[in-house]
Design a protein around this motif. Structure first.
Motif, PDB file in Angstrom:
ATOM      1  N   ALA A 181       0.701  -1.373  -0.014  1.00 16.64           N
ATOM      2  CA  ALA A 181      -0.128  -0.099  -0.046  1.00 16.64           C
ATOM      3  C   ALA A 181       0.944   1.153   0.113  1.00 16.64           C
ATOM      4  CB  ALA A 181      -1.113   0.032   1.319  1.00 16.64           C
ATOM      5  N   ILE A 182       1.983   1.242   0.674  1.00 20.15           N
ATOM      6  CA  ILE A 182       2.790   2.457   0.691  1.00 20.15           C
ATOM      7  C   ILE A 182       3.380   2.566  -0.648  1.00 20.15           C
ATOM      8  CG2 ILE A 182       5.052   3.255   1.540  1.00 20.15           C
ATOM      9  CD1 ILE A 182       4.390   1.734   4.388  1.00 20.15           C
ATOM     10  N   ALA A 183       3.707   1.387  -1.453  1.00 17.47           N
ATOM     11  CA  ALA A 183       4.356   1.511  -2.564  1.00 17.47           C
ATOM     12  C   ALA A 183       3.236   2.255  -3.726  1.00 17.47           C
ATOM     13  CB  ALA A 183       4.859   0.425  -3.300  1.00 17.47           C
ATOM     14  N   ARG A 184       2.084   1.626  -3.406  1.00 16.51           N
ATOM     15  CA  ARG A 184       0.890   2.259  -4.352  1.00 16.51           C
ATOM     16  C   ARG A 184       0.688   3.699  -4.213  1.00 16.51           C
ATOM     17  NH1 ARG A 184      -1.537  -2.623  -3.148  1.00 16.51           N
ATOM     18  NH2 ARG A 184      -3.017  -1.498  -1.584  1.00 16.51           N
ATOM     19  N   ARG A 185       0.564   4.148  -2.845  1.00 20.41           N
ATOM     20  CA  ARG A 185       0.443   5.697  -2.689  1.00 20.41           C
ATOM     21  C   ARG A 185       1.614   6.307  -3.173  1.00 20.41           C
ATOM     22  NH1 ARG A 185      -3.120   3.626  -1.689  1.00 20.41           N
ATOM     23  NH2 ARG A 185      -3.658   4.917  -3.607  1.00 20.41           N
ATOM     24  N   LYS A 186       2.823   5.946  -3.428  1.00 19.84           N
ATOM     25  CA  LYS A 186       3.971   6.752  -3.828  1.00 19.84           C
ATOM     26  C   LYS A 186       3.642   6.507  -5.443  1.00 19.84           C
ATOM     27  CE  LYS A 186       8.867   6.765  -4.228  1.00 19.84           C
ATOM     28  NZ  LYS A 186      10.090   5.951  -3.635  1.00 19.84           N
ATOM     29  N   ASN A 187       3.328   5.414  -5.871  1.00 20.63           N
ATOM     30  CA  ASN A 187       3.103   5.394  -7.387  1.00 20.63           C
ATOM     31  C   ASN A 187       1.951   6.220  -7.912  1.00 20.63           C
ATOM     32  OD1 ASN A 187       5.240   3.572  -7.755  1.00 20.63           O
ATOM     33  ND2 ASN A 187       4.187   1.697  -7.815  1.00 20.63           N
ATOM     34  N   ASP A 188       0.978   6.518  -6.988  1.00 18.42           N
ATOM     35  CA  ASP A 188      -0.080   7.399  -7.330  1.00 18.42           C
ATOM     36  C   ASP A 188       0.340   8.783  -7.424  1.00 18.42           C
ATOM     37  OD1 ASP A 188      -1.637   5.250  -7.784  1.00 18.42           O
ATOM     38  OD2 ASP A 188      -2.999   5.337  -5.954  1.00 18.42           O
ATOM     39  N   GLY A 189       1.538   9.200  -6.918  1.00 17.39           N
ATOM     40  CA  GLY A 189       2.067  10.480  -6.409  1.00 17.39           C
ATOM     41  C   GLY A 189       1.478  11.067  -5.259  1.00 17.39           C
ATOM     42  N   SER A 190       1.063  10.068  -4.269  1.00 16.48           N
ATOM     43  CA  SER A 190       0.806  10.463  -3.031  1.00 16.48           C
ATOM     44  C   SER A 190       1.502  10.590  -2.135  1.00 16.48           C
ATOM     45  CB  SER A 190      -0.756   9.497  -2.457  1.00 16.48           C
ATOM     46  OG  SER A 190      -0.878  10.031  -0.998  1.00 16.48           O
ATOM     47  N   GLN A 191       1.598  11.658  -1.170  1.00 15.86           N
ATOM     48  CA  GLN A 191       2.265  11.936   0.072  1.00 15.86           C
ATOM     49  C   GLN A 191       2.078  11.050   1.053  1.00 15.86           C
ATOM     50  OE1 GLN A 191       2.825  16.102   0.938  1.00 15.86           O
ATOM     51  NE2 GLN A 191       2.579  16.620  -1.317  1.00 15.86           N
ATOM     52  N   GLN A 192       0.933  10.592   0.985  1.00 13.59           N
ATOM     53  CA  GLN A 192       0.563   9.913   2.198  1.00 13.59           C
ATOM     54  C   GLN A 192       1.416   8.519   2.487  1.00 13.59           C
ATOM     55  OE1 GLN A 192      -3.692   8.988   2.445  1.00 13.59           O
ATOM     56  NE2 GLN A 192      -3.588   7.644   4.318  1.00 13.59           N
ATOM     57  N   TRP A 193       1.652   8.065   3.862  1.00 18.02           N
ATOM     58  CA  TRP A 193       2.467   6.930   4.083  1.00 18.02           C
ATOM     59  C   TRP A 193       3.876   7.061   3.643  1.00 18.02           C
ATOM     60  CZ3 TRP A 193      -1.422   2.368   3.682  1.00 18.02           C
ATOM     61  CH2 TRP A 193      -2.189   2.387   4.968  1.00 18.02           C
ATOM     62  N   GLN A 194       4.473   8.263   3.142  1.00 12.93           N
ATOM     63  CA  GLN A 194       5.921   8.220   2.647  1.00 12.93           C
ATOM     64  C   GLN A 194       6.934   8.470   3.501  1.00 12.93           C
ATOM     65  OE1 GLN A 194       6.210   6.876  -0.694  1.00 12.93           O
ATOM     66  NE2 GLN A 194       3.967   6.429   0.030  1.00 12.93           N
ATOM     67  N   ASP A 195       6.619   8.800   4.845  1.00 13.70           N
ATOM     68  CA  ASP A 195       7.458   9.109   5.800  1.00 13.70           C
ATOM     69  C   ASP A 195       7.879   8.063   6.920  1.00 13.70           C
ATOM     70  OD1 ASP A 195       5.259   8.895   7.369  1.00 13.70           O
ATOM     71  OD2 ASP A 195       5.015  11.082   7.915  1.00 13.70           O
ATOM     72  N   GLY A 196       7.793   6.876   6.635  1.00  9.30           N
ATOM     73  CA  GLY A 196       8.211   5.737   7.351  1.00  9.30           C
ATOM     74  C   GLY A 196       6.994   5.447   8.515  1.00  9.30           C
ATOM     75  N   TYR A 197       5.972   5.785   8.316  1.00 11.55           N
ATOM     76  CA  TYR A 197       4.650   5.516   8.982  1.00 11.55           C
ATOM     77  C   TYR A 197       3.682   5.130   7.880  1.00 11.55           C
ATOM     78  CZ  TYR A 197      -0.049   6.048  11.267  1.00 11.55           C
ATOM     79  OH  TYR A 197      -1.234   5.651  11.731  1.00 11.55           O
ATOM     80  N   PRO A 198       2.693   4.072   8.178  1.00  9.84           N
ATOM     81  CA  PRO A 198       3.034   3.195   9.145  1.00  9.84           C
ATOM     82  C   PRO A 198       4.017   1.881   9.257  1.00  9.84           C
ATOM     83  CG  PRO A 198       1.162   2.358   7.871  1.00  9.84           C
ATOM     84  CD  PRO A 198       1.633   3.685   7.544  1.00  9.84           C
ATOM     85  N   ASN A 199       4.443   1.650  10.248  1.00  9.63           N
ATOM     86  CA  ASN A 199       5.624   0.556  10.362  1.00  9.63           C
ATOM     87  C   ASN A 199       5.275  -0.725  10.952  1.00  9.63           C
ATOM     88  OD1 ASN A 199       6.391   1.274  13.088  1.00  9.63           O
ATOM     89  ND2 ASN A 199       7.223   3.185  12.277  1.00  9.63           N
ATOM     90  N   GLU A 200       6.302  -1.737  11.097  1.00  9.03           N
ATOM     91  CA  GLU A 200       5.812  -2.882  11.919  1.00  9.03           C
ATOM     92  C   GLU A 200       5.645  -2.729  13.258  1.00  9.03           C
ATOM     93  OE1 GLU A 200       7.844  -6.567  10.657  1.00  9.03           O
ATOM     94  OE2 GLU A 200       9.385  -5.098   9.826  1.00  9.03           O
TER      95      GLU A 200
END
Length: 169
Positions: free
Chosen positions: A23-42
């Motif tokens: 999901a983090i990768a999808r947000r990035k590929n969509d150009g979204s800033q959401q979840w691109q800062d190490g959150y959420p994590n394990e």
């Protein structure tokens, strides 16, 4: 498909973490800033499960999706710039993520529908959620499911769009 929704267990963290990373990768590929800062994590996922707020959407025994479901617990929502529909008890949905293997099947919507059932079963009649202004897939889901835009909240240093849906018995 036979989907069910239940509290996650600690042994499911590896499967959940894989889904979150997708999901983090999808947000990035969509150009979204959401979840691109190490959150959420394990660690966040483990804490969710230990607190009893981590939930999985299962296809038989396969984890297809994840969400954190909180009851009356989101301090950021007290500082809404706007107006909530209700002021009583509420359920919060955070960290919704679907496995790449299950995209396009409406499973994020299923998580929200299961959450509505969970809320009503516990006598909660409001669901509140926030998302990034540029998370177009989530914004479309919230619109489709009848959520009302209520204003903006600051969450982890960023401004987010906040929504609410009233539920009825």
């Amino acid at each position: 498909m036979n989907y069910h929704f239940r509290k996650a267990t600690l042994v499911e963290i590896p499967q959940i973490w894989t889904i979150i990373q997708q999901a983090i990768a999808r947000r990035k590929n969509d150009g979204s800033q959401q979840w691109q800062d190490g959150y959420p994590n394990e660690t966040v996922i483990q804490q969710d499960i230990e607190k009893g707020i981590g939930y999985v959407l299962l296809d038989d025994n396969t984890v297809a999706g994840y969400a954190a479901i909180l009851f009356n617990d989101e301090p950021a929502y007290e500082q809404l710039k706007g107006s909530w529909l209700t002021n009583g008890d509420f359920v919060v949905v955070h960290r919704v993520a679907i496995s790449d293997d299950y995209l396009g099947k409406g499973l994020a919507q299923k998580i929200f529908l299961f959450t509505e059932d969970l809320a009503i079963d516990n006598n909660f009649f409001s669901i509140k959620v926030d998302t990034n202004f540029d998370n177009i897939p989530m914004l479309k889901i919230l619109e489709k499911l009848g959520y009302t835009y209520c204003g903006e909240v600051t969450f982890r240093g960023g401004v987010r769009k906040a929504f609410e849906k009233e539920l009825f018995k």
